[in-house]
Scaffold this active site. Structure first.
Site, PDB file in Angstrom:
ATOM      1  N   ASP A   1       0.464  -1.175   0.042  1.00 55.05           N
ATOM      2  CA  ASP A   1       0.068  -0.019  -0.060  1.00 55.05           C
ATOM      3  C   ASP A   1       0.750   1.273   0.040  1.00 55.05           C
ATOM      4  O   ASP A   1       2.038   1.208  -0.009  1.00 55.05           O
ATOM      5  CB  ASP A   1      -1.031  -0.091   1.247  1.00 55.05           C
ATOM      6  CG  ASP A   1      -0.455  -0.579   2.447  1.00 55.05           C
ATOM      7  OD1 ASP A   1       0.931  -0.583   2.730  1.00 55.05           O
ATOM      8  OD2 ASP A   1      -1.138  -1.012   3.230  1.00 55.05           O
TER       9      ASP A   1
ATOM     10  N   ASN B   1      -8.052  -3.460  14.238  1.00 55.86           N
ATOM     11  CA  ASN B   1      -9.423  -3.956  13.740  1.00 55.86           C
ATOM     12  C   ASN B   1      -9.263  -4.932  12.903  1.00 55.86           C
ATOM     13  O   ASN B   1     -10.463  -5.370  12.240  1.00 55.86           O
ATOM     14  CB  ASN B   1     -10.007  -2.680  13.097  1.00 55.86           C
ATOM     15  CG  ASN B   1      -9.239  -2.010  11.930  1.00 55.86           C
ATOM     16  OD1 ASN B   1      -8.374  -2.647  11.419  1.00 55.86           O
ATOM     17  ND2 ASN B   1      -9.659  -0.990  11.370  1.00 55.86           N
TER      18      ASN B   1
ATOM     19  N   HIS C   1      -7.371  -5.063   9.935  1.00 56.80           N
ATOM     20  CA  HIS C   1      -7.320  -4.686   8.520  1.00 56.80           C
ATOM     21  C   HIS C   1      -5.825  -5.582   8.226  1.00 56.80           C
ATOM     22  O   HIS C   1      -5.132  -5.848   9.024  1.00 56.80           O
ATOM     23  CB  HIS C   1      -7.312  -3.333   8.226  1.00 56.80           C
ATOM     24  CG  HIS C   1      -6.172  -2.561   8.849  1.00 56.80           C
ATOM     25  ND1 HIS C   1      -6.341  -1.338   9.375  1.00 56.80           N
ATOM     26  CD2 HIS C   1      -4.957  -2.933   8.769  1.00 56.80           C
ATOM     27  CE1 HIS C   1      -5.233  -0.869   9.554  1.00 56.80           C
ATOM     28  NE2 HIS C   1      -4.147  -1.803   9.429  1.00 56.80           N
TER      29      HIS C   1
ATOM     30  N   GLU D   1      -9.853  -2.251   5.180  1.00 58.52           N
ATOM     31  CA  GLU D   1     -10.355  -1.916   6.544  1.00 58.52           C
ATOM     32  C   GLU D   1     -11.700  -2.942   6.649  1.00 58.52           C
ATOM     33  O   GLU D   1     -12.346  -3.434   5.462  1.00 58.52           O
ATOM     34  CB  GLU D   1     -10.851  -0.569   6.476  1.00 58.52           C
ATOM     35  CG  GLU D   1      -9.715   0.288   6.539  1.00 58.52           C
ATOM     36  CD  GLU D   1      -8.825   0.661   7.709  1.00 58.52           C
ATOM     37  OE1 GLU D   1      -8.990  -0.443   8.437  1.00 58.52           O
ATOM     38  OE2 GLU D   1      -8.272   1.712   7.819  1.00 58.52           O
TER      39      GLU D   1
HETATM   40  C1  F6R Z   1       1.291  -1.664   6.335  1.00 53.38           C
HETATM   41  C2  F6R Z   1      -0.262  -2.233   6.111  1.00 53.38           C
HETATM   42  C3  F6R Z   1      -0.901  -2.182   7.516  1.00 53.38           C
HETATM   43  C4  F6R Z   1      -0.052  -2.462   8.719  1.00 53.38           C
HETATM   44  C5  F6R Z   1      -0.957  -2.565   9.888  1.00 53.38           C
HETATM   45  C6  F6R Z   1      -0.176  -2.769  11.253  1.00 53.38           C
HETATM   46  O1  F6R Z   1       1.768  -1.673   4.891  1.00 53.38           O
HETATM   47  O2  F6R Z   1      -0.335  -2.707   5.269  1.00 53.38           O
HETATM   48  O3  F6R Z   1      -1.907  -3.356   7.365  1.00 53.38           O
HETATM   49  O4  F6R Z   1       0.603  -3.572   8.594  1.00 53.38           O
HETATM   50  O5  F6R Z   1      -1.743  -1.335  10.095  1.00 53.38           O
HETATM   51  O6  F6R Z   1       0.676  -1.737  11.466  1.00 53.38           O
HETATM   52  P1  F6R Z   1       1.965  -1.898  12.525  1.00 53.38           P
HETATM   53  O7  F6R Z   1       2.689  -2.883  12.122  1.00 53.38           O
HETATM   54  O8  F6R Z   1       2.425  -0.290  12.657  1.00 53.38           O
HETATM   55  O9  F6R Z   1       1.037  -2.164  13.905  1.00 53.38           O
END
Ligand code: F6R
Length: 241
Positions: A67, A133, A135, A140
């Site tokens: 992303d 959550n 994701h 989401e």
């Molecule tokens: C990032 C991504 C998100 C993160 C998720 C967890 O490329 O795709 O899904 O993996 O938000 O973020 P952290 O690791 O910062 O807790």
């Protein structure tokens, strides 16, 4: 789906890096699906250490990231382009032409990104973090699973969680471009890393809950080759059952 409860963040990172390293040994020109955020940083450090020790060669490896924020300059240190440069790309012998991230230009480039993944032969191994959550990527909680790369409006929870990287929550971009659930499910193998108590519920819902787009990671129950790596805290609700 296989759950491995490691000791702590470093142990999770070492194990995830070992799996990715094995993939590179088995297929030197493999396609790695990569993630940003706090979860994979330790994995990247371990991969860099293996490269510096002469144990890993990235010269033929291709990468596709999950992303990128919409409307953020790639040189902005908070962009995922800059994140990947800092935490991996500038420290190993990946060729610049072999690394791919969504442009962050919005819907126009989403289809081109799907084509780039397809033309690369698909993702061999996808590294994932998980949101509180549930994701994955920026998919989401929603009414439906998405298929391909698409523009996402971030939820309040994700904006709050990502505000730690910005001066304030107001500065967090409201939209991102993300691979879809279909892109992730099409990866030959998936490694999801989750650490810390605030991920425990998402981990439990992912592994034990119903398969629902309300917990996007729950779809991984259907993936034929998926490893979930947690530390003690993120895996703690899996002990109670
Ligand atoms: C990032 C991504 C998100 C993160 C998720 C967890 O490329 O795709 O899904 O993996 O938000 O973020 P952290 O690791 O910062 O807790």
């Amino acid at each position: 789906m296989r759950l491995i409860r490691a000791k702590d963040y470093n142990d999770v990172s070492r194990k995830a890096a070992n799996i990715i390293a094995a993939q590179i040994y088995l297929k030197p020109d493999c396609v790695l699906g990569l993630a940003t955020g706090s979860s994979p940083v330790g994995t990247y450090k371990e991969l860099i250490a293996k490269y510096e020790a002469g144990d890993l060669d990235f010269s033929k490896v291709r990468t596709v990231n999950l992303d990128e924020y919409v409307g953020i300059n790639h040189k902005n240190p908070l962009s995922y382009h800059a994140f990947m440069q800092e935490h991996l790309f500038s420290k190993v012998n990946l060729r610049p032409e072999n690394v791919h991230l969504p442009s962050g230009n919005g819907a126009a480039d989403a289809e081109a990104y799907d084509k780039a993944i397809h033309d690369a032969g698909g993702i061999d191994i996808q590294l994932l973090g998980i949101g509180r959550n549930g994701h994955i990527g920026f998919n989401e909680p929603a009414d439906d699973f998405t298929y391909g790369t698409h523009v996402v409006t971030l939820t309040a929870d994700t904006i709050e969680a990502n505000a730690r990287f910005f001066k304030s929550a107001d500065e967090v971009p409201r939209q991102a471009v993300s691979m879809g659930i279909g892109n992730i499910m099409a990866a030959k193998c998936v490694v999801l890393v989750a650490t810390g108590e605030n991920k425990a519920k998402a981990v439990r819902d992912t592994i034990r809950g119903p398969i629902t787009p309300r917990v996007p990671a729950s779809v991984l129950q259907l993936h034929p080759c998926c490893v979930i790596l947690t530390d003690r805290e993120a895996g703690k609700l899996m002990l109670e059952e």
